[in-house]
Scaffold this motif. Structure first.
Motif, mmCIF file in Angstrom:
data_model
loop_
_atom_site.group_PDB
_atom_site.id
_atom_site.type_symbol
_atom_site.label_atom_id
_atom_site.label_comp_id
_atom_site.label_asym_id
_atom_site.label_seq_id
_atom_site.Cartn_x
_atom_site.Cartn_y
_atom_site.Cartn_z
ATOM 1 N N GLY A 85 -24.018 -33.098 -36.543
ATOM 2 C CA GLY A 85 -24.022 -34.310 -37.344
ATOM 3 C C GLY A 85 -24.346 -35.550 -36.553
ATOM 4 N N ASP A 112 -24.583 -27.632 -36.438
ATOM 5 C CA ASP A 112 -25.078 -28.973 -36.723
ATOM 6 C C ASP A 112 -23.957 -29.949 -36.371
ATOM 7 O OD1 ASP A 112 -25.963 -31.381 -37.717
ATOM 8 O OD2 ASP A 112 -26.455 -30.636 -39.721
ATOM 9 N N ARG A 155 -27.665 -36.100 -35.243
ATOM 10 C CA ARG A 155 -29.080 -36.454 -35.420
ATOM 11 C C ARG A 155 -29.518 -36.091 -36.834
ATOM 12 N NH1 ARG A 155 -32.635 -33.559 -33.232
ATOM 13 N NH2 ARG A 155 -31.325 -31.742 -32.802
ATOM 14 N N PRO A 156 -30.274 -36.954 -37.496
ATOM 15 C CA PRO A 156 -30.709 -36.639 -38.869
ATOM 16 C C PRO A 156 -31.619 -35.412 -38.931
ATOM 17 C CG PRO A 156 -31.794 -38.623 -38.037
ATOM 18 C CD PRO A 156 -30.709 -38.291 -37.065
ATOM 19 N N GLU A 157 -32.319 -35.101 -37.815
ATOM 20 C CA GLU A 157 -33.241 -33.961 -37.812
ATOM 21 C C GLU A 157 -32.511 -32.621 -37.751
ATOM 22 O OE1 GLU A 157 -34.863 -37.427 -35.377
ATOM 23 O OE2 GLU A 157 -33.058 -36.166 -35.367
ATOM 24 N N ARG A 179 -20.906 -26.759 -39.218
ATOM 25 C CA ARG A 179 -20.974 -28.212 -39.079
ATOM 26 C C ARG A 179 -19.737 -28.775 -38.396
ATOM 27 N NH1 ARG A 179 -23.770 -26.818 -43.599
ATOM 28 N NH2 ARG A 179 -25.863 -27.752 -43.755
ATOM 29 N N ALA A 219 -30.284 -31.064 -39.572
ATOM 30 C CA ALA A 219 -30.209 -30.252 -40.794
ATOM 31 C C ALA A 219 -31.524 -29.522 -41.046
ATOM 32 C CB ALA A 219 -29.844 -31.127 -41.987
ATOM 33 N N ARG A 220 -32.645 -30.226 -40.840
ATOM 34 C CA ARG A 220 -33.954 -29.586 -41.018
ATOM 35 C C ARG A 220 -34.156 -28.482 -39.983
ATOM 36 N NH1 ARG A 220 -38.065 -30.412 -38.089
ATOM 37 N NH2 ARG A 220 -37.372 -32.485 -37.394
#
Length: 344
Positions: A64, A62, A66-68, A91, A70-71
């Motif tokens: 970090g 991840d 794009r907000p998507e 991360r 983590a999903r």
């Protein structure tokens, strides 16, 4: 392999991972997109068919950015769990650069993957680069004026930070992987940055649609990269021989000094590679850029032109943390003194 639009059957999938059954563990780089999800699913199916085989560990990075993300990492974890694979999310923390984000993210990803591979005892990191990626890489490097080595594009296997980076899907099209997932009814993420034309790769994907109409499709471009890679391997053998010959003639086994007269009569491509090898061996500022090595060689040729056997030729330059000099009929390459910190 089947055509580009059909799913990959189990008998063909086995060949993708040939030679990896004896590894203690394999790290699977899985972003959540169709290519890497297909890699994980194919690898898990291959591993189940073995009486004994390597441990498989799935990892998602991840960045970090794009907000998507983590999903998407959680979705990968759920799929990995259904395949009975352990999964870990890594991360990329800390400040992000204002420019050159794709390159910085790629460097961070490989650094994190190598760390995870060592932690889990994996000898190989498997990535889901496809034939489409290979074609795009070739085009990118052509546009940047890369040499023969760069135009070889991505190798099936390379060493990185003490771990083998393996690309088992390099001859497979993205369409085949999507067809494979659709047949297995497995979902995958859609990364919008893959269509963001502020980045170079998405622009090239749009360009490739026009190139395909002229015969420049991914299959042909990847075939070209493979042929260039074959030529590059042959050149490296010639450079090995030239390096050995120069060492024997000069009684210098360090590879950092050449007889100038012998060096001068070798083909230009061989001399460029010999020079780059020697600089990379002793320099302390990373690999020398090909264009700068070519400029250095031109300066060396100018210094040597018409002077060998007549009068003393001299030259002294630094490049990539190495100092290159010509004196007394010899080319010498050694480490340059560390740069002094600039005073404010």
């Amino acid at each position: 392999m089947p055509d580009d639009q059909s799913a990959i059957p189990a008998r063909d999938a086995k060949r993708l991972f040939a030679g990896l059954a004896g590894a203690p563990a394999l790290l699977l780089a899985v972003s959540g997109g169709p290519d890497s999800v297909a890699l994980m699913w194919l690898a898990a199916r291959w591993r189940r068919a073995l009486a004994q085989g390597p441990r498989l560990v799935a990892v998602t990075v991840d960045h970090g950015l794009r907000p998507e993300a983590a999903r998407e990492a959680r979705d990968v974890k759920r799929l990995a769990r259904s395949l009975e694979l352990p999964h870990h999310t890594l991360r990329w923390t800390g400040p992000k650069p204002g420019t050159g984000v794709p390159a910085a993210a790629r460097a961070a990803r490989y650094r994190l993957l190598a760390q995870a591979a060592r932690k889990h005892g994996a000898t190989h990191i498997l990535t889901a680069h496809t034939r489409d990626d290979q074609a795009e890489t070739l085009l990118m490097r052509m546009l940047r004026g890369s040499g023969v080595a760069g135009l070889s594009a991505m190798a099936r296997e390379t060493e990185r930070d003490g771990v083998l980076l393996t690309r088992p899907l390099l001859d497979i099209s993205k369409a085949q992987l999507i067809a494979t997932l659709q047949k297995a009814r497995i979902g995958f993420a859609d990364d919008p940055t893959n269509r963001d034309r502020t980045f170079m790769r998405p622009r090239l994907r749009a360009l490739m649609q026009m190139l395909a109409a002229e015969g420049g499709d991914a299959r042909n471009l990847a075939r070209l990269a493979a042929r260039i890679a074959r030529a590059n391997a042959a050149l490296e053998v010639l450079v090995d021989g030239a390096e050995h010959y120069l060492a024997l003639k000069s009684e210098d086994n360090s590879g950092t000094g050449f007889d100038a007269a012998l060096f001068a009569v070798m083909p230009e491509e061989i001399r460029v590679r010999l020079l780059k090898r020697a600089i990379d061996r002793v320099g302390h500022e990373g690999p020398a850029e090909l264009g700068k090595v070519e400029t250095l060689l031109a300066a060396m040729d100018e210094a040597l032109d018409g002077t060998l056997g007549k009068r003393e030729s001299r030259l002294k330059q630094t490049l990539a943390g190495a100092v290159i000099s010509i004196a007394a009929g010899r080319i010498r390459i050694g480490p340059a003194p560390p740069r002094r910190a600039r005073s404010r």
